[in-house]
Design a protein around this motif. Sequence first.
Motif, PDB file in Angstrom:
ATOM      1  N   GLY A 333       0.813  -1.221   0.000  1.00 38.55           N
ATOM      2  CA  GLY A 333       0.000   0.000   0.000  1.00 38.55           C
ATOM      3  C   GLY A 333       0.845   1.270   0.000  1.00 38.55           C
ATOM      4  N   GLY A 334       0.282   2.370   0.512  1.00 46.58           N
ATOM      5  CA  GLY A 334       0.986   3.654   0.490  1.00 46.58           C
ATOM      6  C   GLY A 334       1.202   4.124  -0.936  1.00 46.58           C
ATOM      7  N   MET A 335       2.229   4.960  -1.101  1.00 40.77           N
ATOM      8  CA  MET A 335       2.504   5.500  -2.433  1.00 40.77           C
ATOM      9  C   MET A 335       3.905   5.094  -2.891  1.00 40.77           C
ATOM     10  SD  MET A 335       0.116   7.584  -1.041  1.00 40.77           S
ATOM     11  CE  MET A 335       0.834   8.925  -0.128  1.00 40.77           C
ATOM     12  N   ARG A 336       4.055   5.039  -4.206  1.00 41.37           N
ATOM     13  CA  ARG A 336       5.371   4.787  -4.786  1.00 41.37           C
ATOM     14  C   ARG A 336       5.452   5.544  -6.102  1.00 41.37           C
ATOM     15  NH1 ARG A 336       6.859  -1.216  -6.711  1.00 41.37           N
ATOM     16  NH2 ARG A 336       4.694  -0.972  -7.408  1.00 41.37           N
ATOM     17  N   ALA A 337       6.461   6.396  -6.204  1.00 40.03           N
ATOM     18  CA  ALA A 337       6.703   7.092  -7.471  1.00 40.03           C
ATOM     19  C   ALA A 337       7.898   6.425  -8.123  1.00 40.03           C
ATOM     20  CB  ALA A 337       6.989   8.566  -7.213  1.00 40.03           C
ATOM     21  N   SER A 338       7.665   5.707  -9.206  1.00 39.28           N
ATOM     22  CA  SER A 338       8.786   5.105  -9.933  1.00 39.28           C
ATOM     23  C   SER A 338       9.264   6.128 -10.949  1.00 39.28           C
ATOM     24  CB  SER A 338       8.356   3.803 -10.600  1.00 39.28           C
ATOM     25  OG  SER A 338       8.057   2.860  -9.583  1.00 39.28           O
ATOM     26  N   ILE A 339      10.505   6.534 -10.773  1.00 38.55           N
ATOM     27  CA  ILE A 339      11.045   7.619 -11.609  1.00 38.55           C
ATOM     28  C   ILE A 339      12.233   7.063 -12.401  1.00 38.55           C
ATOM     29  CG2 ILE A 339      10.142   9.540 -10.268  1.00 38.55           C
ATOM     30  CD1 ILE A 339      12.784   9.685  -8.723  1.00 38.55           C
ATOM     31  N   TYR A 340      11.900   6.156 -13.300  1.00 39.59           N
ATOM     32  CA  TYR A 340      12.928   5.520 -14.122  1.00 39.59           C
ATOM     33  C   TYR A 340      13.533   6.531 -15.093  1.00 39.59           C
ATOM     34  CZ  TYR A 340      10.933   1.163 -12.315  1.00 39.59           C
ATOM     35  OH  TYR A 340      10.497   0.150 -11.504  1.00 39.59           O
ATOM     36  N   ASN A 341      14.502   6.048 -15.883  1.00 36.23           N
ATOM     37  CA  ASN A 341      15.234   6.927 -16.810  1.00 36.23           C
ATOM     38  C   ASN A 341      14.319   7.826 -17.652  1.00 36.23           C
ATOM     39  OD1 ASN A 341      17.543   5.726 -15.894  1.00 36.23           O
ATOM     40  ND2 ASN A 341      18.094   4.739 -17.819  1.00 36.23           N
ATOM     41  N   ALA A 342      13.201   7.272 -18.123  1.00 37.88           N
ATOM     42  CA  ALA A 342      12.375   8.025 -19.076  1.00 37.88           C
ATOM     43  C   ALA A 342      11.478   9.069 -18.410  1.00 37.88           C
ATOM     44  CB  ALA A 342      11.523   7.062 -19.904  1.00 37.88           C
ATOM     45  N   MET A 343      11.423   9.083 -17.078  1.00 38.28           N
ATOM     46  CA  MET A 343      10.609  10.104 -16.400  1.00 38.28           C
ATOM     47  C   MET A 343      11.367  11.433 -16.446  1.00 38.28           C
ATOM     48  SD  MET A 343       8.039  11.272 -14.670  1.00 38.28           S
ATOM     49  CE  MET A 343       7.068   9.795 -14.407  1.00 38.28           C
ATOM     50  N   PRO A 344      10.795  12.440 -17.121  1.00 33.69           N
ATOM     51  CA  PRO A 344      11.529  13.713 -17.194  1.00 33.69           C
ATOM     52  C   PRO A 344      11.529  14.457 -15.853  1.00 33.69           C
ATOM     53  CG  PRO A 344       9.386  13.889 -18.292  1.00 33.69           C
ATOM     54  CD  PRO A 344       9.512  12.467 -17.819  1.00 33.69           C
ATOM     55  N   ILE A 345      12.498  15.355 -15.691  1.00 36.89           N
ATOM     56  CA  ILE A 345      12.570  16.170 -14.465  1.00 36.89           C
ATOM     57  C   ILE A 345      11.250  16.908 -14.240  1.00 36.89           C
ATOM     58  CG2 ILE A 345      13.666  18.250 -13.468  1.00 36.89           C
ATOM     59  CD1 ILE A 345      16.322  17.169 -14.314  1.00 36.89           C
ATOM     60  N   GLU A 346      10.637  17.361 -15.343  1.00 40.32           N
ATOM     61  CA  GLU A 346       9.366  18.093 -15.201  1.00 40.32           C
ATOM     62  C   GLU A 346       8.287  17.221 -14.560  1.00 40.32           C
ATOM     63  OE1 GLU A 346      10.478  17.998 -19.045  1.00 40.32           O
ATOM     64  OE2 GLU A 346      12.023  18.755 -17.710  1.00 40.32           O
ATOM     65  N   GLY A 347       8.350  15.911 -14.792  1.00 43.91           N
ATOM     66  CA  GLY A 347       7.384  15.000 -14.184  1.00 43.91           C
ATOM     67  C   GLY A 347       7.525  15.025 -12.674  1.00 43.91           C
ATOM     68  N   VAL A 348       8.759  15.021 -12.203  1.00 44.01           N
ATOM     69  CA  VAL A 348       9.006  15.031 -10.753  1.00 44.01           C
ATOM     70  C   VAL A 348       8.636  16.402 -10.174  1.00 44.01           C
ATOM     71  CG1 VAL A 348      10.778  14.744  -8.968  1.00 44.01           C
ATOM     72  CG2 VAL A 348      10.799  13.263 -10.986  1.00 44.01           C
ATOM     73  N   GLU A 349       8.940  17.450 -10.913  1.00 46.67           N
ATOM     74  CA  GLU A 349       8.567  18.802 -10.448  1.00 46.67           C
ATOM     75  C   GLU A 349       7.050  18.937 -10.329  1.00 46.67           C
ATOM     76  OE1 GLU A 349      12.345  21.274 -12.371  1.00 46.67           O
ATOM     77  OE2 GLU A 349      10.467  21.121 -13.484  1.00 46.67           O
ATOM     78  N   THR A 350       6.348  18.382 -11.318  1.00 44.89           N
ATOM     79  CA  THR A 350       4.876  18.447 -11.296  1.00 44.89           C
ATOM     80  C   THR A 350       4.329  17.645 -10.114  1.00 44.89           C
ATOM     81  OG1 THR A 350       4.969  18.576 -13.695  1.00 44.89           O
ATOM     82  CG2 THR A 350       2.815  18.157 -12.749  1.00 44.89           C
ATOM     83  N   LEU A 351       4.961  16.495  -9.855  1.00 35.98           N
ATOM     84  CA  LEU A 351       4.523  15.680  -8.717  1.00 35.98           C
ATOM     85  C   LEU A 351       4.720  16.443  -7.403  1.00 35.98           C
ATOM     86  CD1 LEU A 351       3.663  13.032  -7.300  1.00 35.98           C
ATOM     87  CD2 LEU A 351       6.033  12.237  -7.491  1.00 35.98           C
ATOM     88  N   ILE A 352       5.878  17.060  -7.236  1.00 37.56           N
ATOM     89  CA  ILE A 352       6.150  17.784  -5.988  1.00 37.56           C
ATOM     90  C   ILE A 352       5.156  18.942  -5.805  1.00 37.56           C
ATOM     91  CG2 ILE A 352       7.858  19.197  -4.749  1.00 37.56           C
ATOM     92  CD1 ILE A 352      10.041  17.374  -6.049  1.00 37.56           C
ATOM     93  N   LYS A 353       4.874  19.607  -6.899  1.00 40.42           N
ATOM     94  CA  LYS A 353       3.908  20.724  -6.847  1.00 40.42           C
ATOM     95  C   LYS A 353       2.542  20.203  -6.384  1.00 40.42           C
ATOM     96  CE  LYS A 353       2.690  24.170 -10.053  1.00 40.42           C
ATOM     97  NZ  LYS A 353       2.739  24.525 -11.463  1.00 40.42           N
ATOM     98  N   PHE A 354       2.156  19.045  -6.940  1.00 44.10           N
ATOM     99  CA  PHE A 354       0.875  18.453  -6.544  1.00 44.10           C
ATOM    100  C   PHE A 354       0.909  18.044  -5.059  1.00 44.10           C
ATOM    101  CE2 PHE A 354      -1.610  14.715  -5.549  1.00 44.10           C
ATOM    102  CZ  PHE A 354      -2.886  15.163  -5.866  1.00 44.10           C
ATOM    103  N   MET A 355       2.030  17.454  -4.636  1.00 39.98           N
ATOM    104  CA  MET A 355       2.140  17.000  -3.238  1.00 39.98           C
ATOM    105  C   MET A 355       2.023  18.178  -2.270  1.00 39.98           C
ATOM    106  SD  MET A 355       5.163  14.150  -3.666  1.00 39.98           S
ATOM    107  CE  MET A 355       5.264  13.574  -1.971  1.00 39.98           C
ATOM    108  N   LYS A 356       2.616  19.304  -2.649  1.00 42.16           N
ATOM    109  CA  LYS A 356       2.541  20.505  -1.796  1.00 42.16           C
ATOM    110  C   LYS A 356       1.100  20.992  -1.680  1.00 42.16           C
ATOM    111  CE  LYS A 356       7.192  22.316  -2.429  1.00 42.16           C
ATOM    112  NZ  LYS A 356       8.062  23.162  -3.229  1.00 42.16           N
TER     113      LYS A 356
END
Length: 363
Positions: A333-356
């Motif tokens: 359960g819980g959450m897992r963000a798999s950020i493999y090679n093909a995940m762009p930096i913008e994807g992680v930035e968008t996720l952090i923005k959403f988390m905030k």
Amino acid sequence: MNKTERVYNFSAGPSMLPLEVMERAAEELTNYNGCGMSVMEMSHRSKEFEEIIHTAESNLREIMNIPDNYKVLFIQGGGTLQFSMVPLNLLRKSKKADYIVTGTWAKKAAAEAKKFGEVNIVASSEKDVFTYIPEVKKEDFTPDADYVHITLNNTIYGTRYPYIPDTGDIPLVADLSSCILSDEVDVSKFGLIYAGAQKNIGPAGVVLVIIREDLIGFAPNDTPVYLNYKTHADNDSLYNTPPTFAIYMAGEVFKHLKKLGGIPAMEKINRKKAAMLYDYIDSSSLYRCPVEKKSRSLMNVVFVTGKEELDKKFIKEAKAAGLHNLGGHRSIGGMRASIYNAMPIEGVETLIKFMKKFEAENK
Ligand code: PMP
């Protein structure tokens, strides 16, 4: 959503592939390189396909700096078949193997090996819900073990070995399914590496095996022909029909990675993405990462709010915001963000923005 719009897909695998690679594959889908047919329709014995598989192998050798005394094999059956092929082929003298159990996949690998010989669990972090990688010293291994098996990155629990265990003369076998090509690995430290393709390599259907030549040729005589590494090594992975399209896609991913600057360039980006996400989680008062800091994975970032209902709400709202597949593995359960090679930096930035935003709304 229209046909060209894409989401940020945080799936643990199959997972995102580089868009550029998929667009190129789409362009040549029905007519590869002017030959009038798709790679999917092509004989695996054709000149075109031989060139595809040879180029894929030579690019991989270059990217991973694979020494000449290692064979590269493209096999089917996923990581799971390797759980069986490893003991079947490598339990060649004492029939004993050491396993370090750091998660579900490591446990499954060890359980499979028990069918073929004596398995010693040298260390395990199971009683702490696999939240860390145990420290293991050379003296901990069975002196006459035929090999030692580790899972370098634990996809479900979000851990990664911060060190490569020193096994002395005992061959080290490692499952790199969820971290291959993400950071620099010294292949010469391993007897055998295997990795399913569906995370950093390409579509599901092919598994890569990188094996030191002196470990080939010890499978029992009654070993089914497909399960013997020697079969694949002697026939350049063309003993039977290989998963041709998956190999072609893997080859395109290798070319793409080479163009980006290879593994050192990729590792830099991966470290940046992971640091951004872990730093935010550690500073937040809503989210928590259960994994010990030095064992944290660069590829699979696990986090929880501590409240199951809130986790569910997070996953649902994230999806509505275009951030898909953030649920943890069904077993934890819980959450897992798999950020493999093909995940762009913008994807992680968008996720952090959403988390905030989610944190502010759910105090
Ligand atoms: N090993 C690891 C580390 C994995 O993450 C997985 C699947 N996600 C497997 C093995 C099993 O691979 P497969 O589904 O290709 O058999």
